[in-house]
Scaffold this motif. Structure first.
Motif, short mmCIF file in Angstrom:
data_model
loop_
_atom_site.label_atom_id
_atom_site.label_comp_id
_atom_site.label_asym_id
_atom_site.label_seq_id
_atom_site.Cartn_x
_atom_site.Cartn_y
_atom_site.Cartn_z
N ASN A 36 40.47 11.48 1.08
CA ASN A 36 39.34 11.24 0.19
C ASN A 36 38.58 10.01 0.70
OD1 ASN A 36 37.57 10.63 -1.97
ND2 ASN A 36 38.97 11.59 -3.44
N GLN A 37 37.58 10.25 1.53
CA GLN A 37 36.83 9.16 2.13
C GLN A 37 36.04 8.36 1.10
OE1 GLN A 37 36.49 7.89 5.45
NE2 GLN A 37 38.46 8.98 5.51
N ALA A 38 35.65 8.98 0.00
CA ALA A 38 34.91 8.26 -1.04
C ALA A 38 35.79 7.17 -1.66
CB ALA A 38 34.41 9.24 -2.10
N GLN A 39 37.04 7.53 -1.95
CA GLN A 39 37.96 6.53 -2.51
C GLN A 39 38.28 5.46 -1.48
OE1 GLN A 39 41.31 8.74 -3.98
NE2 GLN A 39 40.28 9.31 -5.89
N ALA A 40 38.42 5.85 -0.22
CA ALA A 40 38.67 4.86 0.82
C ALA A 40 37.50 3.89 0.93
CB ALA A 40 38.92 5.56 2.15
N TRP A 41 36.25 4.41 0.84
CA TRP A 41 35.07 3.55 0.88
C TRP A 41 35.01 2.63 -0.34
CZ3 TRP A 41 31.61 1.65 4.00
CH2 TRP A 41 30.44 1.08 3.47
N ALA A 42 35.34 3.18 -1.50
CA ALA A 42 35.34 2.35 -2.71
C ALA A 42 36.37 1.23 -2.61
CB ALA A 42 35.62 3.22 -3.94
N LEU A 43 37.55 1.54 -2.08
CA LEU A 43 38.58 0.52 -1.91
C LEU A 43 38.13 -0.52 -0.90
CD1 LEU A 43 41.39 -0.55 -2.56
CD2 LEU A 43 42.32 0.99 -0.81
N ARG A 44 37.47 -0.08 0.15
CA ARG A 44 36.98 -1.02 1.16
C ARG A 44 35.97 -1.99 0.55
NH1 ARG A 44 32.89 -2.15 4.63
NH2 ARG A 44 33.45 -2.65 6.80
N CYS A 45 34.99 -1.46 -0.18
CA CYS A 45 33.98 -2.31 -0.81
C CYS A 45 34.60 -3.26 -1.83
CB CYS A 45 32.91 -1.45 -1.47
SG CYS A 45 31.95 -0.45 -0.31
N TYR A 46 35.59 -2.75 -2.56
CA TYR A 46 36.28 -3.58 -3.57
C TYR A 46 36.99 -4.75 -2.91
CZ TYR A 46 39.93 -4.83 -6.96
OH TYR A 46 40.77 -5.51 -7.79
N MET A 47 37.72 -4.48 -1.80
CA MET A 47 38.44 -5.55 -1.11
C MET A 47 37.48 -6.55 -0.49
SD MET A 47 41.59 -4.94 -1.66
CE MET A 47 42.24 -6.18 -0.56
N VAL A 48 36.37 -6.06 0.06
CA VAL A 48 35.37 -6.97 0.64
C VAL A 48 34.80 -7.88 -0.44
CG1 VAL A 48 33.08 -7.08 1.69
CG2 VAL A 48 34.80 -5.50 2.60
N THR A 49 34.52 -7.30 -1.59
CA THR A 49 33.98 -8.11 -2.69
C THR A 49 34.98 -9.17 -3.13
OG1 THR A 49 32.70 -6.20 -3.46
CG2 THR A 49 33.00 -8.02 -5.01
N LEU A 50 36.25 -8.79 -3.22
CA LEU A 50 37.29 -9.76 -3.59
C LEU A 50 37.34 -10.91 -2.59
CD1 LEU A 50 40.43 -7.71 -4.76
CD2 LEU A 50 39.06 -9.29 -6.11
N LEU A 51 37.31 -10.58 -1.31
CA LEU A 51 37.42 -11.61 -0.28
C LEU A 51 36.17 -12.49 -0.22
CD1 LEU A 51 39.11 -9.51 2.56
CD2 LEU A 51 40.19 -11.23 1.09
N GLU A 52 35.02 -11.88 -0.43
CA GLU A 52 33.77 -12.64 -0.33
C GLU A 52 33.59 -13.62 -1.49
OE1 GLU A 52 31.56 -12.84 1.90
OE2 GLU A 52 31.90 -11.17 3.25
N THR A 53 34.20 -13.34 -2.61
CA THR A 53 33.99 -14.17 -3.81
C THR A 53 35.11 -15.19 -4.02
OG1 THR A 53 35.04 -12.43 -5.15
CG2 THR A 53 32.63 -12.41 -4.99
N ARG A 54 36.00 -15.33 -3.04
CA ARG A 54 37.10 -16.29 -3.17
C ARG A 54 37.06 -17.31 -2.03
NH1 ARG A 54 37.27 -12.22 -6.96
NH2 ARG A 54 38.60 -12.96 -8.66
N ARG A 55 37.68 -18.44 -2.30
CA ARG A 55 37.78 -19.50 -1.30
C ARG A 55 39.08 -19.32 -0.52
NH1 ARG A 55 35.94 -24.62 -5.15
NH2 ARG A 55 33.89 -23.75 -5.75
N HIS A 56 38.98 -19.33 0.81
CA HIS A 56 40.11 -18.96 1.65
C HIS A 56 40.93 -20.14 2.16
CE1 HIS A 56 38.80 -14.65 2.70
NE2 HIS A 56 37.98 -15.07 1.75
N THR A 57 40.32 -21.29 2.28
CA THR A 57 40.93 -22.37 3.07
C THR A 57 42.33 -22.73 2.61
OG1 THR A 57 38.72 -23.27 3.47
CG2 THR A 57 40.60 -24.72 3.88
N SER A 58 42.54 -22.91 1.32
CA SER A 58 43.84 -23.36 0.82
C SER A 58 44.95 -22.36 1.12
CB SER A 58 43.76 -23.62 -0.69
OG SER A 58 43.42 -22.44 -1.39
N LEU A 59 44.61 -21.09 1.23
CA LEU A 59 45.63 -20.08 1.53
C LEU A 59 46.24 -20.34 2.90
CD1 LEU A 59 47.13 -17.40 0.97
CD2 LEU A 59 45.17 -16.22 1.97
N TYR A 60 45.42 -20.66 3.88
CA TYR A 60 45.90 -20.83 5.24
C TYR A 60 46.45 -22.23 5.50
CZ TYR A 60 42.61 -16.93 5.40
OH TYR A 60 41.92 -15.78 5.12
N SER A 61 45.97 -23.22 4.75
CA SER A 61 46.35 -24.61 5.04
C SER A 61 47.46 -25.14 4.13
CB SER A 61 45.13 -25.53 4.92
OG SER A 61 44.63 -25.53 3.59
#
Length: 698
Positions: A50-75
């Motif tokens: 189901n490529q539609a669900q795969a695309w929806a999951l991709r957009c959802y994960m991108v939105t999650l990552l774009e709206t969060r601050r990453h630095t503290s996770l790695y440091s």
């Protein structure tokens, strides 16, 4: 799982949808890792169909990552904070009961909420990396439905990695310039600090990286020169760790070194991930070859080093997030060096408790016999203190004072209490195993060392008993002529004999408690020997102007040397006496059957009780008591020796699996020379060739 996929909104940044999806993957119960593997593969097949669900999951994960601050996770995740050991310990204990409030703006906090169980990292590691990479490829390569706008992830993750590199570099610089570290490695002041230079080089590298991303540079250099500075930082840390074995260490210094090592290790991994040209050597701790081999089936080419490094780092971050409040992990990371120093100093002391030949055995017997004289009087004083009928805590203080003063007197006179030997000699055996660990254990030589320890211990016990029984008997015999009554009445005497009965009293359990305290006193001795080296106690004593005016320079010099060399022994005897004195009182206050039984005191009590009963004791009672005394001594020795050997082996990361071979070697030694097995040889044995030094020499 299908229902959760249907609910995913590609434009939403709600965490609960991801929590529900991970819950479908999480195995129940948590140890059924096969269920997790099957769930990941099922999700992958659903998205492929189901490529539609795969695309929806991709957009959802991108939105999650774009709206969060990453630095503290790695440091921050998986790396000790700068707060210090005890502050970190207090924080972890408090957060185990009441975790901190979550802040959804940070990716590290999102990870906490999604993978909230302490065991999540286990099933994530159990799923083959090839399955995770396949799932990632399905989601990342999903085709947008007709009419959908492209959804490209911007540089959020990359910028988070670059910011984390800058943060970690500043942290390494700050930790490397700590006065505690400079004090431990003063040579760092003679040249440019690598901790400072690495920060300068990393800032240059990141500035150039930024210009490259902005299109101002066509090509940029790799970070090999940065890695050279990180190598120099690690060399300084290694030198300080090695030097700590001769100059001592502290919890604060150990914590600082662990935090430094973790930060440098994380820096290497992040630099490898952001390296554009792929020219950097992979960090050894990532074990990229193993990850790459696990990430692809045998029929397919290995995964790229960057993909393998990314999945390895992701697993490390998840484990760090799951275990960030574990107290056990904090102790495991920080206590190793301190425990090694404690046991190393105890090992050095233990060498004095091993007789090499008959001449040294005679000296050991004489030394132990002297200690028996003191213990006989200590047994009498304890009985007299009990007659005072003071309050329980006052009585515990008086008992502790008696024990501590007696044990310290034995130490000052250079005499030996036999039961204090095992906690020291066990460290000596562990040190011998450690020296041969790299080239294989020499069983015959180890059997010879154990045999020396065994016969020295037997002679020491016999020396204690050879004098403590006659001295206690003479004290009890003379006491009526001085005071007009026996030292103990018949009821008290029967009670003292009953205390050594191995069948009808908890004598052996109480002997085990005494064995534990003997072991603890050995650790205390090692700890204070380490502290005397690290804090330069001798030099500090020599600087006391008031004491110099009273004693003079020569006496003060001798006193400072004595304190520096004997602080561990004095404090170990002090604490051993306190533990011996308060155990019975604590048991009485708590209503628990707690007390101590020590072989020399039990023997002294038997001699005193024999006089108190006017020698009207049956032979079976005498035999039972003597057997009890022997068993009490055996338990004292075995418990203290076993615990000390276990800690020493753990501190040196040694696993000894040759127990049967060792026993056979000792059996051959006994069969070939039974007399020498117990009383040693006449000749002085040749000294063993010097091993590579594990600690600096003084």
């Amino acid at each position: 799982m299908l229902a959760v996929l249907e609910r995913i909104d590609p434009h939403s940044d709600r965490i609960d949808l991801l929590v529900d999806l991970v819950e479908c993957l999480r195995p129940h119960p948590h140890w059924r890792h096969d269920k997790a593997r099957q769930a990941v593969r099922t999700l992958c097949q659903l998205l492929k169909g189901n490529q539609a669900q795969a695309w929806a999951l991709r957009c959802y994960m991108v939105t999650l990552l774009e709206t969060r601050r990453h630095t503290s996770l790695y440091s921050d995740i998986g790396i000790l904070s700068n707060d210090g050991f005890f502050t970190e310990l207090k924080r972890r204990i408090s957060y185990r009961f009441l975790p901190p409030a979550y802040d959804d703006r940070y990716l590290s906090q999102v990870l906490n909420q999604v993978l909230y169980r302490d065991t999540d990292f286990q099933w994530i590691r159990a799923v083959p990396n090839a399955d995770w990479l396949e799932l990632f490829d399905v989601v990342a390569g999903a085709e947008p439905p007709p009419g959908a706008a492209p959804n490209h992830m911007r540089f959020t993750t990359l910028m988070g990695l670059l910011d984390a590199i800058r943060t970690l570099s500043c942290r390494v610089c700050a930790l490397g310039l700590e006065p505690l570290l400079v004090h431990s490695y003063s040579e760092i002041e003679d040249f440019d600090s690598p901790f400072l230079v690495q920060n300068i080089e990393i800032n240059k590298y990141l500035d150039e990286y930024g210009r490259y991303l902005d299109g101002l540079l066509e090509q940029m250099e790799d970070a090999k020169h940065v890695l050279v500075m990180l190598d120099q930082c690690e060399e300084v840390v290694a030198k300080i760790r090695k030097g700590a074995l001769s100059t001592g260490t502290s919890v604060a210094l150990t914590y600082l070194l662990v935090a430094l090592t973790q930060s440098i290790d994380r820096l290497r991994k992040l630099l490898f991930l952001v390296d554009i040209g792929g020219q950097l050597p992979s960090a050894p701790t990532l074990d990229l070859e193993a990850v790459a081999n696990d990430a692809t089936p045998p029929s397919e080419p290995p995964a790229s080093p960057h993909r393998a490094a990314a999945i390895a780092l992701a697993q490390e971050l998840i484990e760090g997030s799951n275990t960030k409040y574990q107290v056990r992990g904090l102790f495991r990371d920080n206590i190793d060096l301190l425990a090694r120093n404690v046991t190393e100093n105890a090992s050095r002391t233990g060498e004095h408790y091993i007789a090499e030949n008959r001449s040294q055995l005679r000296k050991m017997f004489t030394s132990s016999a002297g200690a028996g004289l003191v213990v006989g009087f200590m047994a009498m004083i304890k009985i007299l203190l009990a007659y005072l009928k003071t309050a329980p805590l006052v009585e515990a203080f008086l008992f502790s004072l008696n024990y501590s003063a007696g044990f310290i007197l034995v130490h000052l006179l250079h005499w030996t209490i036999a039961t204090k030997q095992p906690a020291m000699t066990a460290q000596r055996i562990a040190a011998g195993l450690h020296r041969t660990a790299g080239r294989g254990v020499d069983i015959d030589r180890m059997a010879e060392l154990v045999n020396k320890v065994l016969r020295t211990q037997i002679v020491a016990v016999l020396g204690n008993l050879a004098t403590v029984i006659p001295v206690a008997f003479l004290i009890a015999f003379a006491y009526p002529y001085i005071t007009g009554h026996h030292l103990v009445n018949p009821a008290k005497a029967l009670h003292m004999i009953h205390e050594s009965d191995p069948l009808h009293s908890p004598a052996l359990f109480h002997a085990a408690i005494a064995g534990v305290w003997l072991f603890v006193s050995g650790l205390v001795s090692g700890y204070y020997d380490n502290k005397a080296l690290y804090t330069r106690v001798g030099q500090r004593v020599r600087q006391l102007r008031g004491l110099r005016r009273v004693l003079g320079q020569a006496r003060l010099q001798r006193l400072s040397v004595y304190i520096e060399n004997n602080l561990g022994g004095l404090m170990g005897n002090l604490y051993f006496g306190i533990l011996m004195g308060v155990t019975g009182t604590v048991g009485f206050l708590l209503g628990l059957p707690l007390d101590i039984r020590h072989v020399t005191f039990s023997a002294a009590n038997f001699a005193i009780a024999l006089v108190g009963l006017n020698y009207q004791v049956s032979w079976d009672m005498v035999a039972t008591t003597l057997v009890g005394i022997v068993l009490i001594g055996a338990v004292n020795l075995l418990v203290s020796f076993g615990l000390a050997l276990w800690v020493a082996l753990r501190a040196r990361h040694i696993r000894f699996r040759h127990g049967v071979r060792l026993l056979r070697a000792m059996g051959r030694s006994f069969a070939s020379a039974p007399l020498d097995f117990f009383i040693g040889s006449k000749a002085v044995p040749a000294k063993e060739p010097a091993a590579a030094p594990e600690r600096g020499t003084k």
